[in-house]
Structures are given as C-alpha cells and as structure tokens.
Motif scaffolding. Structure first.
Motif, PDB file in Angstrom:
ATOM      1  N   ASN A  11       9.581   6.939   1.629  1.00  0.00           N
ATOM      2  CA  ASN A  11       8.474   6.033   1.958  1.00  0.00           C
ATOM      3  C   ASN A  11       7.437   6.661   2.866  1.00  0.00           C
ATOM      4  O   ASN A  11       6.249   6.516   2.670  1.00  0.00           O
ATOM      5  CB  ASN A  11       8.990   4.810   2.727  1.00  0.00           C
ATOM      6  N   SER A  15       3.640   7.453   1.598  1.00  0.00           N
ATOM      7  CA  SER A  15       2.494   6.752   2.196  1.00  0.00           C
ATOM      8  C   SER A  15       1.487   7.746   2.768  1.00  0.00           C
ATOM      9  O   SER A  15       0.284   7.621   2.554  1.00  0.00           O
ATOM     10  CB  SER A  15       2.952   5.819   3.325  1.00  0.00           C
ATOM     11  N   GLU A  16       1.998   8.727   3.495  1.00  0.00           N
ATOM     12  CA  GLU A  16       1.110   9.705   4.123  1.00  0.00           C
ATOM     13  C   GLU A  16       0.372  10.561   3.091  1.00  0.00           C
ATOM     14  O   GLU A  16      -0.812  10.849   3.239  1.00  0.00           O
ATOM     15  CB  GLU A  16       1.915  10.602   5.072  1.00  0.00           C
ATOM     16  N   PRO A  25      -2.186   2.868  -3.338  1.00  0.00           N
ATOM     17  CA  PRO A  25      -0.782   2.819  -3.778  1.00  0.00           C
ATOM     18  C   PRO A  25      -0.539   1.862  -4.938  1.00  0.00           C
ATOM     19  O   PRO A  25       0.480   1.970  -5.610  1.00  0.00           O
ATOM     20  CB  PRO A  25      -0.019   2.358  -2.528  1.00  0.00           C
ATOM     21  N   TYR A  79       1.804   5.284   8.128  1.00  0.00           N
ATOM     22  CA  TYR A  79       3.163   4.747   8.091  1.00  0.00           C
ATOM     23  C   TYR A  79       3.486   3.950   9.353  1.00  0.00           C
ATOM     24  O   TYR A  79       3.278   4.443  10.469  1.00  0.00           O
ATOM     25  CB  TYR A  79       4.193   5.872   7.914  1.00  0.00           C
ATOM     26  N   SER A  95       0.061  -3.075   4.698  1.00  0.00           N
ATOM     27  CA  SER A  95       1.307  -2.652   4.070  1.00  0.00           C
ATOM     28  C   SER A  95       1.604  -3.562   2.893  1.00  0.00           C
ATOM     29  O   SER A  95       1.135  -4.704   2.837  1.00  0.00           O
ATOM     30  CB  SER A  95       2.463  -2.704   5.066  1.00  0.00           C
ATOM     31  N   SER A 102       8.453  -0.236   1.327  1.00  0.00           N
ATOM     32  CA  SER A 102       7.227  -0.567   2.036  1.00  0.00           C
ATOM     33  C   SER A 102       6.278   0.617   1.932  1.00  0.00           C
ATOM     34  O   SER A 102       6.675   1.756   2.128  1.00  0.00           O
ATOM     35  CB  SER A 102       7.512  -0.844   3.506  1.00  0.00           C
ATOM     36  N   THR A 103       5.045   0.299   1.602  1.00  0.00           N
ATOM     37  CA  THR A 103       4.021   1.325   1.498  1.00  0.00           C
ATOM     38  C   THR A 103       2.890   0.934   2.438  1.00  0.00           C
ATOM     39  O   THR A 103       2.557  -0.233   2.551  1.00  0.00           O
ATOM     40  CB  THR A 103       3.505   1.411   0.054  1.00  0.00           C
ATOM     41  N   PHE A 104       2.340   1.888   3.124  1.00  0.00           N
ATOM     42  CA  PHE A 104       1.283   1.633   4.087  1.00  0.00           C
ATOM     43  C   PHE A 104       0.029   2.361   3.629  1.00  0.00           C
ATOM     44  O   PHE A 104       0.107   3.502   3.173  1.00  0.00           O
ATOM     45  CB  PHE A 104       1.705   2.114   5.481  1.00  0.00           C
ATOM     46  N   TYR A 105      -1.138   1.676   3.758  1.00  0.00           N
ATOM     47  CA  TYR A 105      -2.357   2.306   3.251  1.00  0.00           C
ATOM     48  C   TYR A 105      -3.585   1.731   3.953  1.00  0.00           C
ATOM     49  O   TYR A 105      -3.531   0.657   4.561  1.00  0.00           O
ATOM     50  CB  TYR A 105      -2.470   2.111   1.738  1.00  0.00           C
TER      51      TYR A 105
END
Ligand SMILES: [Zn+2]
Length: 112
Positions: A11, A15-16, A25, A79, A95, A102-105
């Motif tokens: 994850n 994400s990064e 994403p 993240y 997120s 979980s993906t953060f963007y």
C-alpha cells in the motif's frame, strides 16, 4: 488502479509511486497507456530505492539488524496523510479503499 499492476509493492509504496507518477488511483490499469505505464514503472523503482536507502518502513515493527527502526515513513508524500496538505499543491490528501487496500492520493495532482 488495478492492484495486479502493483502487486507485491504494498500500500505504502503503491500510493507513493502513483503520486510521483501523478496517476489517479481510480484509473483502470487498461486505460493507463504506454507512456504513463512506463512512468509508473520508473516511479515504483524510485520509491523502492528511496525506501531501501532510508532503511525500510517502521510501520510494521520493522527494525534492522542494529535494532534501529526504519525511517522511510518520514518521507511519505501521501501515505497516511489524509486531510493534510499536499506537499506539491496544498490540496487536502484523500484516501479511498480499493480492493481492501487503503490508497492515499492528491485529488489535484492526480486528477487523471
Ligand atoms: Zn497535490
């Protein structure tokens, strides 16, 4: 983002890498196209290289052979930064959960 493409990356690094590649994403992998696919391969490599240089992540009790925790987590751009300002544009990081991950963007930097 189809998790097959980033399988095994985890994850954090997914994400990064997506953030660095400026890829949303939610974009299906089949719509990525060759140019952005190549960019993503490059940013995944960069993120992993940076993580190794920084001694890995200590989020999961990671400790190296000298008993030191990794400190890559200090370098996260997106993240675990939900609601905090994007380091590039200042928009609040969002997120979402994709396939139980979980993906953060950043909604602005990764608009497409
Ligand atoms: Zn941004």
């Amino acid at each position: 983002m189809d998790s097959h493409l980033v399988a095994g990356v985890g994850n954090i690094y997914a994400s990064e890498a997506l953030f660095r590649a400026r890829i949303n994403p939610k974009l299906p992998a089949r719509r990525l196209g060759p140019a952005r696919c190549a960019t993503l391969v490059q940013t995944v490599r960069e993120v992993l290289a940076d993580a190794i240089k920084a001694g890995g992540s200590s989020l999961r009790d990671y400790v190296n052979s000298k008993g030191e925790a990794g400190y890559f987590q200090n370098n996260f751009s997106v993240y675990d930064r939900t609601g905090k300002p994007c380091l590039v544009c200042g928009s609040p990081i969002r997120s979402l959960v994709l396939g139980q991950r979980s993906t953060f963007y950043c909604p602005r930097c990764q608009a497409r």
